[in-house]
Design a protein around this motif. Structure first.
Motif, PDB file in Angstrom:
ATOM      1  N   ASP A  31      44.313  30.962  25.268  1.00 19.84           N
ATOM      2  CA  ASP A  31      45.596  30.963  24.580  1.00 19.84           C
ATOM      3  C   ASP A  31      45.513  31.754  23.270  1.00 19.84           C
ATOM      4  N   CYS A  34      45.395  35.471  24.062  1.00 14.93           N
ATOM      5  CA  CYS A  34      46.721  35.984  24.431  1.00 14.93           C
ATOM      6  C   CYS A  34      47.621  36.143  23.211  1.00 14.93           C
ATOM      7  N   GLU A  42      50.532  38.061  25.349  1.00 12.90           N
ATOM      8  CA  GLU A  42      50.635  37.876  26.795  1.00 12.90           C
ATOM      9  C   GLU A  42      50.699  36.391  27.144  1.00 12.90           C
ATOM     10  N   GLU A  43      51.174  36.117  28.353  1.00  9.95           N
ATOM     11  CA  GLU A  43      51.141  34.767  28.902  1.00  9.95           C
ATOM     12  C   GLU A  43      50.061  34.740  29.987  1.00  9.95           C
ATOM     13  N   MET A  62      49.578  21.720  26.500  1.00 16.24           N
ATOM     14  CA  MET A  62      50.678  22.689  26.506  1.00 16.24           C
ATOM     15  C   MET A  62      51.818  22.228  25.613  1.00 16.24           C
ATOM     16  N   ARG A  69      49.521  25.107  23.384  1.00 17.97           N
ATOM     17  CA  ARG A  69      49.042  26.251  24.151  1.00 17.97           C
ATOM     18  C   ARG A  69      50.274  26.966  24.695  1.00 17.97           C
ATOM     19  N   ARG A  70      50.904  27.721  23.842  1.00 24.60           N
ATOM     20  CA  ARG A  70      52.206  28.324  24.127  1.00 24.60           C
ATOM     21  C   ARG A  70      52.161  29.458  25.147  1.00 24.60           C
ATOM     22  N   HIS A  71      51.007  30.026  25.384  1.00 25.66           N
ATOM     23  CA  HIS A  71      50.929  31.168  26.290  1.00 25.66           C
ATOM     24  C   HIS A  71      50.528  30.765  27.703  1.00 25.66           C
ATOM     25  N   LEU A  72      50.208  29.510  27.908  1.00 22.91           N
ATOM     26  CA  LEU A  72      49.922  28.978  29.241  1.00 22.91           C
ATOM     27  C   LEU A  72      51.263  28.679  29.900  1.00 22.91           C
ATOM     28  N   ILE A  73      51.577  29.400  30.966  1.00 24.31           N
ATOM     29  CA  ILE A  73      52.907  29.340  31.570  1.00 24.31           C
ATOM     30  C   ILE A  73      53.186  27.988  32.214  1.00 24.31           C
TER      31      ILE A  73
END
Length: 135
Positions: A31, A34, A42-43, A62, A69-73
């Motif tokens: 994370d 990214c 990036e995600e 998340m 963890r903002r980039h973990l979709i």
């Protein structure tokens, strides 16, 4: 690469707890990568080999109030690795990195892993980001 040196005696070693700690640390580092090292940010999606101890904390991290963890979709999910060549390759790389980590942490205990240092250490170090072994 992320890891923890095992310091507990074998009787007190808890492999599931170790797995959960390394797993959450890996999510945090991916994370951060990214967010900070990608331009634009990036995600990512995390796909794992089947494991019976997937930590529930992955989804919780998340949506945490702090350090999300903002980039973990979406929460990590499991697939059957024998159906995906990319996961098979990741297994091989993980095995290699594990042997390197053992040699770095305790070279006298793992002299048989010196061959991995000779052939792969430079290559792994060249592409590593946010790597280390915690004690």
């Amino acid at each position: 690469m992320s890891g923890y040196a095992k310091t507990a005696s074998p009787e007190k070693h808890d492999p599931n707890r170790l797995y959960a700690r390394v797993f959450l640390e890996a999510i945090k580092r991916i994370d951060q990568f990214c967010a900070e090292d990608c331009d634009p940010p990036e995600e990512f999606v995390l796909i794992l080999d089947e494991h019976n101890q997937r930590p529930a904390q992955a989804a919780q991290s998340m949506y945490a109030r702090t350090e999300r963890r903002r980039h973990l979709i979406e929460p990590p999910f499991h697939v059957e690795s024998h159906r995906y060549q990319t996961l098979q390759a990741a297994d091989w790389i993980s095995g290699l990195v594990g042997r390197l980590g053992a040699a770095w942490a305790e070279p006298a205990v793992w002299p048989e892993n010196e061959v991995f240092r000779r052939y792969f250490e430079h290559r792994i170090n060249r592409v590593s980001r946010r790597s280390g072994i915690r004690r």
